[in-house]
Motif scaffolding. Sequence first.
Motif, short mmCIF file in Angstrom:
data_model
loop_
_atom_site.label_atom_id
_atom_site.label_comp_id
_atom_site.label_asym_id
_atom_site.label_seq_id
_atom_site.Cartn_x
_atom_site.Cartn_y
_atom_site.Cartn_z
N ARG A 7 0.83 -1.22 0.00
CA ARG A 7 0.00 0.00 0.00
C ARG A 7 0.86 1.27 0.00
O ARG A 7 0.38 2.35 -0.35
N GLY A 33 -1.28 -0.56 -7.22
CA GLY A 33 -2.38 -1.20 -6.51
C GLY A 33 -3.53 -0.24 -6.23
O GLY A 33 -3.33 0.94 -5.98
N ASN A 34 -4.74 -0.79 -6.26
CA ASN A 34 -5.94 0.00 -6.02
C ASN A 34 -6.87 -0.73 -5.06
O ASN A 34 -7.33 -1.83 -5.37
N PHE A 35 -7.11 -0.14 -3.90
CA PHE A 35 -8.02 -0.74 -2.90
C PHE A 35 -7.66 -2.21 -2.65
O PHE A 35 -8.51 -3.09 -2.72
N MET A 36 -6.37 -2.45 -2.37
CA MET A 36 -5.87 -3.83 -2.27
C MET A 36 -6.45 -4.59 -1.10
O MET A 36 -6.61 -5.82 -1.16
N TRP A 39 -12.78 -1.77 -17.79
CA TRP A 39 -13.00 -2.43 -16.50
C TRP A 39 -14.32 -3.19 -16.42
O TRP A 39 -14.57 -3.92 -15.47
N HIS A 97 -19.90 -4.89 -9.84
CA HIS A 97 -19.42 -3.93 -8.85
C HIS A 97 -20.32 -3.82 -7.63
O HIS A 97 -20.03 -3.07 -6.70
N SER A 106 -4.85 -7.57 -10.97
CA SER A 106 -4.89 -6.13 -11.30
C SER A 106 -5.04 -5.20 -10.08
O SER A 106 -4.41 -4.13 -10.06
N PRO A 107 -5.84 -5.56 -9.06
CA PRO A 107 -5.94 -4.63 -7.91
C PRO A 107 -4.60 -4.43 -7.19
O PRO A 107 -4.43 -3.45 -6.48
N GLU A 162 -1.66 -2.84 -10.72
CA GLU A 162 -1.90 -1.70 -11.61
C GLU A 162 -1.42 -0.40 -10.98
O GLU A 162 -1.34 -0.28 -9.75
N GLU A 163 -1.16 0.56 -11.85
CA GLU A 163 -0.79 1.88 -11.36
C GLU A 163 -1.95 2.47 -10.57
O GLU A 163 -3.10 2.35 -10.96
N SER A 164 -1.60 3.09 -9.45
CA SER A 164 -2.68 3.66 -8.60
C SER A 164 -3.43 4.75 -9.33
O SER A 164 -2.81 5.58 -10.00
#
Length: 260
Positions: free
Chosen positions: A79, A84-87, A185, A209, A254-255, A258-260
């Motif tokens: 983090r 990372g996004n919402f890991m 997405w 989602h 991907s979470p 990936e680039e934040s």
Amino acid sequence: QGKYVAEDDFWKITNHFVEMSRRGKAYARAGIKEGDEVIDFAGRKQRYGNDFLKKESAHIVKNTVPNYAFVGDAVRFARASPFGNFMSFPSEIIRTSAGIGDQIVRELKHSRPTRGSNLLPTVWDVELGRFVPNDNPMYRIGLQRALGMATTLTVVPTATVEAAKWAYDVTEDEIAALRRFVPEWSKNSTLVPIRDDNTGELKYMDFSHSNAYDLMARPFRTLALAINDATQNDQTVLAGFAKGVDGAVRELVSPFVEES
């Protein structure tokens, strides 16, 4: 922040009491009384009673309900990186999915060695040398848990899409065409079609989602869509499978990468 934590805690506490209640009833149906010897989640012999029920239920809730306090060190460290996004959320979905699967097996497993599967309602008991009913007192709960997970991952999304297709007169070809224009997405999401009553314009709702455990079903759907796309375009199934595996892996990681 307090309200957010309280809302999360409310569902954990509710799950805890539900587990205590239904497990207590299951032990009673099996004729197990306070003070009788039982096996706990770690395989140790314990005396059955209220304390045992509390600990057993707490263990189940800890391993089957997402809890950010149990996010692993690797995710905590990641983090701080620009990736990372919402890991935390997907990592907890993965952890609790494994926990639910493990719990289902525990609740369906016959207590003694068997020949063949030890998870069926009737099993071949090696010690007795005959078919006997599965003696796990939690068998009914295990079936309910397995059915609930299957419903969450497959039945509810499929039924929702099919109902929308019927209500708005949408064909499978239109769904396939829709996937060519949705954002990246949403390409492998469960798309619920909606048609405007006045203009006839086709719209959609991304059901994935609003379904927390879609993360676990998404890689398999990605694989299926890639194979279907390959056959539709006169490519080999193997080519579609290879593309699907690549896409499925990317969906799952991907979470975290990936680039934040």
